[in-house]
Scaffold this active site. Structure first.
Site, PDB file in Angstrom:
ATOM      1  CB  SER A 296      -1.652  -6.181  -0.665  1.00 40.70           C
ATOM      2  OG  SER A 296      -0.406  -7.306  -0.747  1.00 40.70           O
TER       3      SER A 296
ATOM      4  CE1 TYR B 159      -4.073  -9.077   3.173  1.00 45.09           C
ATOM      5  CE2 TYR B 159      -1.932  -9.503   2.283  1.00 45.09           C
ATOM      6  CZ  TYR B 159      -2.470  -7.979   2.341  1.00 45.09           C
ATOM      7  OH  TYR B 159      -2.547  -6.978   2.779  1.00 45.09           O
TER       8      TYR B 159
END
Length: 248
Positions: free
Chosen positions: A135, A148
């Site tokens: 990501s 995250y």
């Protein structure tokens, strides 16, 4: 290294939905025998029937589940780590241990454990490939994303370390780093709250799972001497993990 029918074998985790599911379809179309792996086995079985592949149950947060799969899988040429995800959007001052532990179990320890379990099979062939669906959170941070981004930074560190440790072996290592992709990701992050999930993509055209899957398949299908090291992809309406242009 190929399967009994002559096709190279690709294992895709998180294959029951989203990017993982789309990647299975892309790799099947590219001539791979696919193994769709996820906790929701019934979805994987339906996908496997559609693409003439195989399905296996896998929970990447469960070390025993990983070891079971590694013992049963047979040969494998490509491993695509697509399982993972985010939980919550709390600031660090209000962080929940359970959310952070869950994110590290799936995004970091899951990648490590499955890679460790399958490396002997990848090394046994003529050319293996490890792909991690990371990501932009692997190199950026944003308010509320501490857990995250920490997990995805960890996954990125695993990828970069593997490149060093596997240098000289016939194994390629790739990380795909998407920005905003409209899948079940936000629905899971917000514990099924459809309104919150939809608001993430309000006023913009996000990426879809096929966009990321096509790039993943592109990296995998390059000649064996070509390694697509890191590939960052975002929607045109996104500049950073927190900066979007939204049409009102």
């Amino acid at each position: 290294m190929t399967s009994s029918n002559g096709r190279p074998v690709a294992l895709v985790t998180g294959a029951s939905s989203g990017i993982g599911e789309a990647t299975v379809r892309q790799l099947a179309a590219a001539g791979y025998e696919t193994i769709s792996a996820a906790r929701r086995l019934e979805r994987c079985e339906a996908l496997a029937a559609e693409v003439d592949g195989r399905a296996m149950r896998l929970d990447v947060t469960d070390a025993e589940s990983i070891e079971r799969l590694a013992a049963e899988i047979g040969r494998v040429d490509v491993v695509v780590h697509s399982a993972g995800g985010a939980l919550g959007l709390d600031p660090i001052a209000e962080a929940k241990d359970s959310d952070w532990i869950g994110m590290f179990e799936s995004n970091v320890l899951g990648v490590m454990r499955l890679t460790r379990a399958l490396l002997p099979k990848l090394e046994a062939g003529e050319g293996g490939h490890i792909v991690v669906i990371g990501s932009i959170a692997g190199f950026e941070v944003y308010p509320g994303g501490g857990g995250y981004t920490a997990a995805k930074h960890g996954a990125n560190a695993i990828v970069r370390t593997l490149r060093l440790e596997l240098l000289g072996k016939p194994i390629r290592v790739t990380e795909i780093q998407p920005g905003a992709v409209e899948t079940e990701f936000s629905l899971v992050r917000f514990d099924g709250d459809e309104e919150k999930a939809a608001n993430v993509y309000r006023g913009l055209e996000p990426l879809v799972a096929d966009d990321v899957a096509e790039l993943t398949a592109f990296a995998i299908t390059r000649p064996k001497h070509v390694n697509v090291d890191t590939l960052v992809v975002r929607p045109v309406a996104q500049a950073t993990a927190r900066d979007f242009h939204r049409e009102e």
